[in-house]
Design a protein around this motif. Structure first.
Motif, PDB file in Angstrom:
ATOM      1  N   LYS A  75      45.053  39.984  38.330  1.00  0.00           N
ATOM      2  CA  LYS A  75      46.279  39.197  38.402  1.00  0.00           C
ATOM      3  C   LYS A  75      46.334  38.405  39.720  1.00  0.00           C
ATOM      4  O   LYS A  75      46.689  37.228  39.721  1.00  0.00           O
ATOM      5  N   ASP A 117      43.895  35.554  39.614  1.00  0.00           N
ATOM      6  CA  ASP A 117      44.458  34.494  38.763  1.00  0.00           C
ATOM      7  C   ASP A 117      45.530  33.699  39.511  1.00  0.00           C
ATOM      8  O   ASP A 117      45.583  32.470  39.413  1.00  0.00           O
ATOM      9  N   GLU A 118      46.372  34.392  40.280  1.00  0.00           N
ATOM     10  CA  GLU A 118      47.406  33.712  41.064  1.00  0.00           C
ATOM     11  C   GLU A 118      46.773  32.809  42.116  1.00  0.00           C
ATOM     12  O   GLU A 118      47.222  31.678  42.337  1.00  0.00           O
ATOM     13  N   SER A 124      45.405  29.784  40.468  1.00  0.00           N
ATOM     14  CA  SER A 124      46.523  28.926  40.083  1.00  0.00           C
ATOM     15  C   SER A 124      47.007  28.113  41.281  1.00  0.00           C
ATOM     16  O   SER A 124      47.248  26.904  41.165  1.00  0.00           O
ATOM     17  N   HIS A 125      47.135  28.763  42.446  1.00  0.00           N
ATOM     18  CA  HIS A 125      47.550  28.060  43.670  1.00  0.00           C
ATOM     19  C   HIS A 125      46.531  26.992  44.050  1.00  0.00           C
ATOM     20  O   HIS A 125      46.905  25.874  44.414  1.00  0.00           O
ATOM     21  N   LYS A 162      44.368  25.439  42.107  1.00  0.00           N
ATOM     22  CA  LYS A 162      44.419  24.329  41.133  1.00  0.00           C
ATOM     23  C   LYS A 162      45.606  23.425  41.407  1.00  0.00           C
ATOM     24  O   LYS A 162      45.504  22.195  41.354  1.00  0.00           O
ATOM     25  N   LYS A 163      46.759  24.030  41.720  1.00  0.00           N
ATOM     26  CA  LYS A 163      47.957  23.251  42.008  1.00  0.00           C
ATOM     27  C   LYS A 163      47.759  22.411  43.260  1.00  0.00           C
ATOM     28  O   LYS A 163      48.091  21.227  43.287  1.00  0.00           O
TER      29      LYS A 163
END
Length: 122
Positions: free
Chosen positions: A106, A109-110, A113-114, A116-117
């Motif tokens: 998890k 994944d976070e 995600s950060h 990619k953003k």
């Protein structure tokens, strides 16, 4: 930019936090056991010679302020860390910390995600 010593970094952290301060105000934020007033004053003067701290005269005292921005120092320090310990590879560094910190799926994944953003926002 010159690398700062651990003691210089500690003083810079306090100056970044305070934005402008007298030596005694910097000293008040130092952890126990607190260094001597003269030690903090000397380190601040060294930081001035390095061009990362400035001062303005207020009455008979000096009010010190950071010239070097925290974000700029953070960026340079991270680059040096990656170059010195991870052969210039951000992915090697990220992998190292993921293993060392036992990141969960998890958390990985976070992190992705950060990343990619942040890339998308550029």
């Amino acid at each position: 930019m010159q690398q700062l010593t651990r003691a210089e970094e500690e003083i810079m952290q306090k100056l970044w936090e305070l934005e402008k301060a007298h030596v005694k105000e910097v000293l008040s934020l130092m952890p126990e056991p607190k260094p001597a007033y003269n030690t903090v004053s000397t380190i601040i003067r060294i930081l001035e010679k390095k061009g990362v701290v400035g001062h303005e005269v207020v009455g008979k005292s000096h009010l010190y302020f950071p010239i070097l921005r925290k974000e700029e120092y953070k960026k340079q320090s991270l680059k040096q860390l990656i170059q010195g310990y991870f052969e210039g590879s951000f992915s090697q560094m990220a992998s190292f910390f993921a293993k060392e910190e036992n990141l969960s799926t998890k958390e990985v994944d976070e992190l992705l995600s950060h990343l990619k953003k942040d890339i998308k926002d550029k």
